[in-house]
Design an enzyme around this catalytic site. Structure first.
Site, PDB file in Angstrom:
ATOM      1  N   ARG A 154      19.910  -3.648   9.288  1.00 44.39           N
ATOM      2  CA  ARG A 154      20.168  -4.641  10.334  1.00 44.39           C
ATOM      3  C   ARG A 154      21.587  -4.509  10.903  1.00 44.39           C
ATOM      4  O   ARG A 154      22.088  -5.426  11.526  1.00 44.39           O
ATOM      5  CB  ARG A 154      19.972  -6.046   9.772  1.00 44.39           C
ATOM      6  CG  ARG A 154      18.516  -6.400   9.513  1.00 44.39           C
ATOM      7  CD  ARG A 154      18.350  -7.899   9.413  1.00 44.39           C
ATOM      8  NE  ARG A 154      16.991  -8.273   9.107  1.00 44.39           N
ATOM      9  CZ  ARG A 154      16.019  -8.358  10.016  1.00 44.39           C
ATOM     10  NH1 ARG A 154      16.280  -8.098  11.280  1.00 44.39           N
ATOM     11  NH2 ARG A 154      14.803  -8.717   9.660  1.00 44.39           N
ATOM     12  N   THR A 186      18.106  -4.672  18.215  1.00 42.02           N
ATOM     13  CA  THR A 186      18.155  -3.241  18.539  1.00 42.02           C
ATOM     14  C   THR A 186      18.238  -3.023  20.047  1.00 42.02           C
ATOM     15  O   THR A 186      18.996  -2.166  20.522  1.00 42.02           O
ATOM     16  CB  THR A 186      16.889  -2.547  17.984  1.00 42.02           C
ATOM     17  OG1 THR A 186      16.822  -2.816  16.584  1.00 42.02           O
ATOM     18  CG2 THR A 186      16.909  -1.048  18.238  1.00 42.02           C
ATOM     19  N   ASP A 198       7.594  -9.849  14.730  1.00 40.72           N
ATOM     20  CA  ASP A 198       7.752 -11.169  15.382  1.00 40.72           C
ATOM     21  C   ASP A 198       7.176 -11.202  16.798  1.00 40.72           C
ATOM     22  O   ASP A 198       6.917 -12.278  17.341  1.00 40.72           O
ATOM     23  CB  ASP A 198       9.238 -11.555  15.452  1.00 40.72           C
ATOM     24  CG  ASP A 198       9.875 -11.630  14.074  1.00 40.72           C
ATOM     25  OD1 ASP A 198       9.144 -11.754  13.086  1.00 40.72           O
ATOM     26  OD2 ASP A 198      11.117 -11.562  14.006  1.00 40.72           O
ATOM     27  N   ARG A 218      -8.633 -28.986  -1.472  1.00 42.78           N
ATOM     28  CA  ARG A 218      -7.188 -29.113  -1.303  1.00 42.78           C
ATOM     29  C   ARG A 218      -6.777 -28.807   0.128  1.00 42.78           C
ATOM     30  O   ARG A 218      -7.540 -28.208   0.889  1.00 42.78           O
ATOM     31  CB  ARG A 218      -6.463 -28.082  -2.183  1.00 42.78           C
ATOM     32  CG  ARG A 218      -6.402 -28.449  -3.625  1.00 42.78           C
ATOM     33  CD  ARG A 218      -5.820 -27.291  -4.426  1.00 42.78           C
ATOM     34  NE  ARG A 218      -5.566 -27.705  -5.800  1.00 42.78           N
ATOM     35  CZ  ARG A 218      -5.426 -26.864  -6.808  1.00 42.78           C
ATOM     36  NH1 ARG A 218      -5.519 -25.560  -6.607  1.00 42.78           N
ATOM     37  NH2 ARG A 218      -5.171 -27.307  -8.019  1.00 42.78           N
ATOM     38  N   MET A 277       5.829 -15.327   8.810  1.00 44.83           N
ATOM     39  CA  MET A 277       7.124 -15.000   9.426  1.00 44.83           C
ATOM     40  C   MET A 277       7.068 -15.170  10.950  1.00 44.83           C
ATOM     41  O   MET A 277       6.085 -15.642  11.501  1.00 44.83           O
ATOM     42  CB  MET A 277       7.522 -13.582   9.057  1.00 44.83           C
ATOM     43  CG  MET A 277       8.062 -13.453   7.659  1.00 44.83           C
ATOM     44  SD  MET A 277       8.652 -11.764   7.378  1.00 44.83           S
ATOM     45  CE  MET A 277       9.618 -12.009   5.902  1.00 44.83           C
ATOM     46  N   GLY A 278       8.129 -14.743  11.611  1.00 46.68           N
ATOM     47  CA  GLY A 278       8.163 -14.835  13.067  1.00 46.68           C
ATOM     48  C   GLY A 278       9.525 -15.197  13.630  1.00 46.68           C
ATOM     49  O   GLY A 278       9.695 -15.321  14.847  1.00 46.68           O
ATOM     50  N   GLU A 321       7.530 -19.813  10.063  1.00 42.83           N
ATOM     51  CA  GLU A 321       8.757 -20.064   9.291  1.00 42.83           C
ATOM     52  C   GLU A 321       9.844 -20.758  10.116  1.00 42.83           C
ATOM     53  O   GLU A 321      10.707 -21.418   9.563  1.00 42.83           O
ATOM     54  CB  GLU A 321       9.312 -18.743   8.739  1.00 42.83           C
ATOM     55  CG  GLU A 321       9.774 -17.769   9.818  1.00 42.83           C
ATOM     56  CD  GLU A 321      10.461 -16.525   9.276  1.00 42.83           C
ATOM     57  OE1 GLU A 321      10.689 -16.440   8.062  1.00 42.83           O
ATOM     58  OE2 GLU A 321      10.771 -15.629  10.085  1.00 42.83           O
ATOM     59  N   TYR A 371       7.360 -10.953   2.696  1.00 45.87           N
ATOM     60  CA  TYR A 371       7.539  -9.553   3.100  1.00 45.87           C
ATOM     61  C   TYR A 371       6.268  -8.716   3.014  1.00 45.87           C
ATOM     62  O   TYR A 371       6.259  -7.578   3.487  1.00 45.87           O
ATOM     63  CB  TYR A 371       8.676  -8.931   2.284  1.00 45.87           C
ATOM     64  CG  TYR A 371       9.983  -9.587   2.636  1.00 45.87           C
ATOM     65  CD1 TYR A 371      10.728  -9.151   3.718  1.00 45.87           C
ATOM     66  CD2 TYR A 371      10.414 -10.719   1.955  1.00 45.87           C
ATOM     67  CE1 TYR A 371      11.885  -9.802   4.095  1.00 45.87           C
ATOM     68  CE2 TYR A 371      11.572 -11.382   2.324  1.00 45.87           C
ATOM     69  CZ  TYR A 371      12.300 -10.921   3.398  1.00 45.87           C
ATOM     70  OH  TYR A 371      13.443 -11.566   3.792  1.00 45.87           O
TER      71      TYR A 371
END
Ligand code: F6P
Length: 336
Positions: free
Chosen positions: A72, A111, A133, A168, A175-176, A228, A261
């Protein structure tokens, strides 16, 4: 022509397929010399580059991971290295030393931004949008998104039977980053009852009412898909917060799953493999035509170039008029 290629930012399923997508036509069709830059922009700063021969590219289409690695690192943001050397200058030194005619940068929003900064220093760049994402401006789809959605959908499918068996509520966090693309697409494909994404906000009372309504309809279980990036209190993780609130609101036994992940590992879907071939080949074509400073984009069903200056620094979020949301609401799915 001599080109360098790097993958940067968070990884995604099958980065190797996109590396292959660029390099095979670059070498075989256009006769270019291709070098791999290791660990994203860090490899340019540290001069960590290796020649990529055609034989290295065999077997990459359906292999997990990346032969180049990623990081990153954003050399224009954290400008100085431990030795106080200016990272952008170090990158320029590497590019000049090897005589790269163009750098192909594969990655998400960070990037695109770094590549744009490089292009402003006079470096020829061509980029490809790659992030689970799916939030890069200027393209309808990013490489890796479909694979992540497929993994998340599989997880939601599996939660249905255990939710129903135990009566339940199952909350699954996907993620995102700040975007709700994965939650929306996997939530809809997996038959989620409630889907919460950052772009729409939510009222927890609506979530509770939906669960009670399903109980009254003879469905004493529910699947809640949360992105998230939704807002929570006290910095709690999305799934934990929503699960606690649902138990408080409804008294339903609620369990949470954070997919994490797993969404970024393994092999790409057939759709992503073909997208890798289309986008990668188009990147090589842009370089051959000396059309630099462009990102390869998928517009509808057409692959086309978009100038980096138009998209750098922007994120593409879900709109509330997205047809999946409109049709989802019509079939009773709660979006908060
Ligand atoms: O950008 C991809 C992504 O997986 C996001 O969905 C997530 O928020 C982030 O990366 C996680 O970042 P890191 O790899 O730095 O933990």
């Amino acid at each position: 022509m001599k080109i360098g290629i790097l993958t940067s930012g968070g990884d995604c399923p099958g980065l190797n397929a996109i590396i292959r997508g660029v390099c095979k036509p670059a070498i075989q069709h256009y006769g270019m010399e291709v070098w791999g830059i290791q660990s994203g922009f860090r490899g340019l700063v540290d001069d960590n580059v290796v020649p990529l021969e055609e034989k290295v590219l065999s077997g990459l289409l359906n292999s997990a991971g990346t032969v180049l690695g990623t990081s990153r690192d954003m050399p224009f943001k954290r400008r100085f290295s431990a030795s106080s050397e200016d990272k952008p200058s170090m990158m320029m030194k590497t590019i000049k030393k090897h005589g790269f005619d163009c750098i192909v940068c594969i990655g998400g929003n960070g990037t695109q931004d770094t590549a744009y900064q490089l292009s402003k220093l006079g470096v020829n760049v061509v980029t490809i949008p790659k992030t689970i994402d799916n939030d890069v401006e200027g393209t309808d789809v990013c490489y890796g998104f479909d694979s992540a959605v497929s993994i998340a959908t599989d997880a939601i499918d599996r939660l249905h039977s255990t939710a129903s068996a135990h009566q339940r509520v199952m909350v699954i966090e996907v993620m995102g980053h700040n975007a709700g693309w994965i939650a929306l697409y996997s939530g809809m494909a997996g038959g989620g009852d409630i889907i919460l994404i950052p772009e729409l906000g939510y009222n927890i009372h609506n979530v509770g009412s939906k669960i009670i309504e399903r109980l009254k309809q003879g469905k004493p279980y529910s699947i809640v898909v949360v992105a998230e990036g939704i807002k929570t209190m006290e910095n709690k993780k999305a799934a934990q917060f929503i699960a606690e609130e649902i138990e408080y609101e409804t008294g339903f036994e609620t369990r949470e799953t954070v997919l994490g992940y797993i969404q970024r590992g393994g092999i790409p879907t057939a759709y992503d493999r073909n997208l890798a071939t289309r986008m990668g080949g188009f990147a090589a074509q842009l370089i051959e035509g000396k059309q630099y400073g462009q990102m390869v984009s998928l517009n509808g069903s057409t692959i086309m170039p978009v100038p980096l200056e138009k998209i750098a620094g922007k994120a593409r979020l879900v709109n509330e008029d997205n047809d999946l949301i409109i049709q989802g609401k019509r079939m009773g799915i709660c979006f908060g």
